[in-house]
Write a protein that holds these residues in place. Structure first.
Motif, short mmCIF file in Angstrom:
data_model
loop_
_atom_site.label_atom_id
_atom_site.label_comp_id
_atom_site.label_asym_id
_atom_site.label_seq_id
_atom_site.Cartn_x
_atom_site.Cartn_y
_atom_site.Cartn_z
N PRO A 42 -40.04 -34.56 60.04
CA PRO A 42 -39.02 -33.50 60.05
C PRO A 42 -38.33 -33.26 58.71
O PRO A 42 -38.10 -34.18 57.94
CB PRO A 42 -38.02 -33.96 61.10
N ASN A 97 -34.31 -40.13 46.90
CA ASN A 97 -35.39 -40.06 47.90
C ASN A 97 -35.47 -38.66 48.49
O ASN A 97 -36.49 -38.00 48.45
CB ASN A 97 -35.13 -41.05 49.04
N THR A 101 -29.67 -31.46 60.40
CA THR A 101 -30.34 -31.76 61.68
C THR A 101 -29.50 -32.70 62.54
O THR A 101 -29.64 -32.71 63.76
CB THR A 101 -31.73 -32.39 61.44
N LYS A 115 -28.57 -45.51 54.85
CA LYS A 115 -27.92 -44.40 54.15
C LYS A 115 -28.95 -43.44 53.56
O LYS A 115 -30.15 -43.72 53.62
CB LYS A 115 -27.02 -44.96 53.05
N CYS A 116 -28.45 -42.33 53.03
CA CYS A 116 -29.33 -41.41 52.31
C CYS A 116 -29.26 -41.76 50.84
O CYS A 116 -28.30 -42.33 50.36
CB CYS A 116 -28.88 -39.97 52.54
N LEU A 124 -33.29 -41.26 69.84
CA LEU A 124 -34.01 -41.75 68.65
C LEU A 124 -33.21 -41.49 67.38
O LEU A 124 -33.12 -42.36 66.50
CB LEU A 124 -35.38 -41.08 68.56
N ILE A 125 -32.57 -40.35 67.28
CA ILE A 125 -31.87 -40.00 66.03
C ILE A 125 -30.61 -40.85 65.86
O ILE A 125 -30.05 -40.97 64.78
CB ILE A 125 -31.59 -38.48 65.97
C1 HEM Z 1 -34.66 -34.62 62.91
C2 HEM Z 1 -35.13 -35.86 62.70
C3 HEM Z 1 -34.82 -36.62 61.45
C4 HEM Z 1 -34.59 -36.19 60.18
C5 HEM Z 1 -34.60 -34.75 59.64
C6 HEM Z 1 -34.31 -37.38 59.37
C7 HEM Z 1 -34.02 -37.34 58.01
C8 HEM Z 1 -33.61 -38.43 57.27
C9 HEM Z 1 -33.26 -38.39 55.87
C10 HEM Z 1 -33.29 -37.15 54.97
C11 HEM Z 1 -32.90 -39.66 55.51
C12 HEM Z 1 -32.47 -40.13 54.12
C13 HEM Z 1 -33.64 -40.79 53.42
C14 HEM Z 1 -33.20 -41.27 52.03
O1 HEM Z 1 -32.63 -40.43 51.29
O2 HEM Z 1 -33.42 -42.47 51.70
C15 HEM Z 1 -33.01 -40.49 56.68
C16 HEM Z 1 -32.73 -41.84 56.70
C17 HEM Z 1 -32.93 -42.64 57.81
N1 HEM Z 1 -33.55 -42.27 58.99
FE1 HEM Z 1 -33.87 -40.38 59.60
N2 HEM Z 1 -34.38 -38.50 60.15
C18 HEM Z 1 -34.70 -38.09 61.42
C19 HEM Z 1 -34.93 -38.91 62.51
C20 HEM Z 1 -34.92 -40.31 62.47
C21 HEM Z 1 -35.41 -41.17 63.52
C22 HEM Z 1 -36.04 -40.68 64.83
C23 HEM Z 1 -35.23 -42.47 63.10
C24 HEM Z 1 -35.56 -43.77 63.76
C25 HEM Z 1 -35.85 -43.94 65.05
C26 HEM Z 1 -34.60 -42.38 61.78
C27 HEM Z 1 -34.20 -43.47 61.04
C28 HEM Z 1 -33.63 -43.39 59.78
C29 HEM Z 1 -32.99 -44.51 59.10
C30 HEM Z 1 -32.84 -45.92 59.66
C31 HEM Z 1 -32.55 -44.05 57.87
C32 HEM Z 1 -31.84 -44.83 56.77
C33 HEM Z 1 -32.89 -45.27 55.76
C34 HEM Z 1 -32.34 -46.12 54.62
O3 HEM Z 1 -31.23 -46.67 54.79
O4 HEM Z 1 -33.03 -46.26 53.59
N3 HEM Z 1 -34.44 -41.06 61.42
N4 HEM Z 1 -33.46 -39.72 57.73
#
Ligand code: HEM
Ligand SMILES: Nc1cccc2nccn12
Length: 291
Positions: free
Chosen positions: A143, A182, A232, A177-178, A169-170
């Motif tokens: 996504p 990345n 989102t 964090k973001c 899930l979300i």
């Molecule tokens: C609409 C759905 C989703 C979108 C658009 C999305 C988008 C993102 C984005 C842009 C980041 C930041 C990445 C970075 O800059 O390092 C992020 C981080 C993260 N996402 Fe999502 N995500 C979605 C769904 C999910 C799902 C379903 C899971 C797990 C089941 C998830 C788990 C994570 C986690 C744990 C982080 C933190 C990563 C870190 O700390 O390095 N996300 N997500």
């Protein structure tokens, strides 16, 4: 596309609990990484991205082949930064040569959720390292955070998830964090970002405004300007078919844990055929083994 689980010869629960314990120990030794977020978020995101390439209609993608290291999947912009999680885990591929990338990367996410206070995640081994260009998913399956609720709904439907599962899930966005380098989105998330809770939903229902900066459109909280949400994320409170689950999970962490456990376990196994009646492993946390 048939992807049949094949457990390495003679490997059982104890073998995978040993891998679990090694990963947990390394997380514990690196709690101050990434400004205190540790590796929890990195590992859960890796497990999600290796699985979220799945398309139900033709059973393509998913975690089975550990294909993320191969082009074109390796060039998917949405996968930026995931080498951090892969590099964290790679020493366990050397230590346990029998483990596949898909098993290691999904197991890493299970360890991260359970060791950060989250629910138990049923998990089964048997993913196989394969290199067959035809099985490497094209970019575009994961996504894009700038989109709206309908886009999110349709993308998770492609994987076979309903609205409740999508919202559950979300909720993993409670972790980590973001990182602008990345995704272009800016952290921070705050002191709770190394704990698996329903915090994401509680905060989401608060007041938010568009962040004034020269980066991508994102939101920050009215109260402290120190938390963030993606477009989102906000979509979950903008759509009637999502908001009801956001409210349920904000009120009831146990319900969130139950629904997350089921949906996340399913996510990690998308596309994989298991022998009838094969029982998932429920790993013990480090704390549970010290008693
Ligand atoms: C609409 C759905 C989703 C979108 C658009 C999305 C988008 C993102 C984005 C842009 C980041 C930041 C990445 C970075 O800059 O390092 C992020 C981080 C993260 N996402 Fe999502 N995500 C979605 C769904 C999910 C799902 C379903 C899971 C797990 C089941 C998830 C788990 C994570 C986690 C744990 C982080 C933190 C990563 C870190 O700390 O390095 N996300 N997500
Ligand atoms: N931690 C985190 C990662 C990715 C997205 C997101 N939204 C709110 C918090 N959050």
């Amino acid at each position: 596309v048939i992807k049949i689980a094949q457990v390495p010869e003679g490997k059982g629960f104890e073998d995978y609990q040993n891998v679990y314990n090694d990963i947990a120990a390394k997380i514990e030794d690196n709690l101050d990484f990434d400004g205190g977020a540790g590796y929890y978020g990195q590992l859960v995101r890796l497990s999600w991205h290796t699985s979220g390439t799945y398309t139900k209609s033709d059973n393509t993608g998913g975690s089975y082949g550990g294909t993320m290291i191969y082009s074109p999947e390796s060039f998917d912009g949405e996968n930026a930064g995931l080498a951090v999680g892969r590099d964290f885990l790679i020493e366990f591929k050397d230590k346990y040569p029998w483990i596949s990338r898909g098993d290691l990367w999904t197991l890493g996410g299970v360890v991260a959720v359970q060791e950060s206070g989250g629910p138990k995640i049923p998990w089964r081994p048997g993913r196989k390292d394969i290199y067959d260009r035809a099985t490497v998913p094209e970019p575009g399956k994961l996504p894009d955070a700038s989109k709206d609720g309908k886009y999110v709904r349709d993308l998770f439907k492609r994987m076979g998830f309903n609205d409740r599962e999508t919202v559950a899930l979300i909720g993993a966005h409670c972790l980590g964090k973001c990182h602008t380098y990345n995704s272009g989105y800016d952290g921070p998330w705050g002191p709770s970002f190394n704990m698996f809770t329903n915090d994401f939903y509680v905060r989401l229902l608060g007041g938010w405004h568009v962040k004034k900066w020269d980066g991508k459109k994102q939101y920050e909280d009215d109260e402290t300007n120190s938390f963030m949400m993606l477009p989102t994320d906000m979509a979950l409170k903008e759509e009637s078919y999502f908001i009801k689950y956001v409210k349920e999970y904000a009120k009831d962490q146990d319900l969130f844990f139950k629904d997350f456990s089921k949906a996340y376990s399913t996510l990690l196994e998308l596309g994989i055929s298991y022998p009838r009646g094969s029982k998932p492993f429920i790993f013990k946390t480090v704390d549970e083994q010290e008693e």
